[in-house]
Design a protein around this motif. Structure first.
Motif, PDB file in Angstrom:
ATOM      1  N   VAL A 184      98.187   8.223 -38.903  1.00 46.36           N
ATOM      2  CA  VAL A 184      97.022   8.960 -39.362  1.00 46.36           C
ATOM      3  C   VAL A 184      96.111   9.338 -38.202  1.00 46.36           C
ATOM      4  O   VAL A 184      95.465  10.390 -38.215  1.00 46.36           O
ATOM      5  N   ARG A 185      96.060   8.516 -37.145  1.00 46.96           N
ATOM      6  CA  ARG A 185      95.144   8.800 -36.042  1.00 46.96           C
ATOM      7  C   ARG A 185      95.522  10.054 -35.267  1.00 46.96           C
ATOM      8  O   ARG A 185      94.727  10.554 -34.477  1.00 46.96           O
ATOM      9  N   HIS A 186      96.722  10.586 -35.512  1.00 42.68           N
ATOM     10  CA  HIS A 186      97.146  11.807 -34.830  1.00 42.68           C
ATOM     11  C   HIS A 186      96.956  13.048 -35.698  1.00 42.68           C
ATOM     12  O   HIS A 186      97.291  14.153 -35.260  1.00 42.68           O
ATOM     13  N   TRP A 187      96.457  12.870 -36.903  1.00 36.40           N
ATOM     14  CA  TRP A 187      96.281  14.017 -37.787  1.00 36.40           C
ATOM     15  C   TRP A 187      95.274  15.018 -37.222  1.00 36.40           C
ATOM     16  O   TRP A 187      95.362  16.215 -37.473  1.00 36.40           O
TER      17      TRP A 187
END
Length: 258
Positions: A184-187
Motif C-alpha cells: 500500500v505504501r507504493h500506491w
C-alpha cells in the motif's frame, strides 16, 4: 491518416469468411447474438449446437483453435461473477455432495450468463479475427452508424496501442530507478504515474489532432477507391453471411417448440 493497421485480434488468411464485406459480417454477428440471447435457458442442447456453428465458422475462416480460445480469456471477469451467483441468489436451494448449498435460480442464472455471454464473445472474436479494423469501421459507416461514434471508435482503436506503449516506457523508467510496487505504501507513486500518463495522453492527443488538421482532416476519415470497392456487397455475399444466423434461428425455434 487514412491507412489501417493490423491488430492482434486479426488473423490474416484467405477464406470465404475473410472476403465477405465487413457490414455483412457485422449484421450476421448481431443477428446471431440476438438469436442466442432469445433462446430459452432451459434448452441446454441448443447452446451446444450454437457452439458447433461457431466452431464450423471458425474452421471455414481458418482461425486456429489456440488463437481463438486465447482471445476468449477476456471473458474471465464475467465468469467469476457468474460463479458467485449460485452462492448469493435467493430461492430454493440444492445441496451438492452434502457440502455446500446452492440456489437453483442462481445456478440457472449463472448458466444463462456463461452460455450466452461466451457465445456472444466468441462471435465477436471471430468477427475481429476475420475483419481488419479499417474495414470494420467502414462497415459501421456503411450501416449508417452515427459518424461521431465511428470516429471515437476509430481513434480509440488506433491510439490505444500508443497509450499502452507509453505505460510500458513509464514502467521501465520506474524499474530502472529501483522501484517495485510491493504494498500500500507504493500506491502514491502509482497514482502519480497514472496522473502523468493522463497528462501525456492528453498532450499526445492534441499533437495528433494538430497533425491531422495540417494534413486536411475535416472530421471524417478519407475513403479510398479500394475501400469503396470493398464495401460493395452482392446478393451472394449476403446469402453467405446469412448462413450462420439462419442456422441459429432454426435452432432457436426448435428450442422454443421442444
Amino acid at each position: 491518416m487514412g491507412a489501417g493497421h493490423a491488430h492482434k485480434l486479426y488473423r490474416y488468411a484467405h477464406s470465404p469468411v475473410h472476403v465477405l464485406p465487413a457490414h455483412c459480417k457485422i449484421v450476421a454477428v448481431l443477428c446471431f447474438v440476438v438469436i442466442v440471447v432469445s433462446t430459452p435457458r432451459a434448452a441446454v442442447w441448443a447452446f451446444g449446437l450454437y457452439a458447433l456453428l461457431i466452431a464450423a465458422t471458425a474452421a471455414a475462416a481458418r482461425v486456429p483453435a489456440g488463437f481463438f480460445l486465447t482471445r476468449l480469456l477476456i471473458e474471465v471477469p464475467f465468469v467469476a461473477f457468474a460463479v458467485l451467483m449460485p452462492f448469493v441468489a435467493e430461492g430454493p436451494r440444492v445441496d451438492v455432495m452434502g457440502l455446500i448449498s446452492l440456489s437453483q435460480s442462481g445456478l440457472w442464472g449463472a448458466w444463462n450468463i456463461l452460455a450466452k455471454g461466451t457465445l456472444g464473445v466468441a462471435a465477436s472474436v471471430l468477427l475481429a479475427a476475420t475483419t481488419e479494423l479499417r474495414e470494420l469501421l467502414l462497415g459501421l459507416q456503411r450501416l449508417r452508424m452515427p459518424p461521431l461514434l465511428v470516429q471515437i471508435a476509430s481513434f480509440m482503436i488506433r491510439y490505444g496501442d500508443v497509450i499502452t506503449d507509453e505505460m510500458r516506457r513509464m514502467r521501465i523508467a520506474r524499474r530502472s530507478r529501483g522501484f517495485e510496487a510491493r504494498g500500500v505504501r507504493h500506491w502514491g507513486v502509482l497514482a502519480k504515474s497514472a496522473g502523468a500518463l493522463f497528462i501525456r495522453s492528453y498532450e499526445r492527443g492534441e499533437r495528433v489532432h494538430l497533425a491531422m488538421v495540417s494534413r486536411g482532416y475535416t472530421g471524417t476519415m478519407p475513403v479510398t477507391d479500394a475501400d469503396a470497392g470493398a464495401a460493395i456487397a452482392t446478393r451472394t455475399h449476403w446469402t453467405r453471411a446469412a448462413a450462420l444466423p439462419a442456422a441459429a434461428l432454426a435452432v432457436c425455434l426448435l428450442g422454443w417448440t421442444l
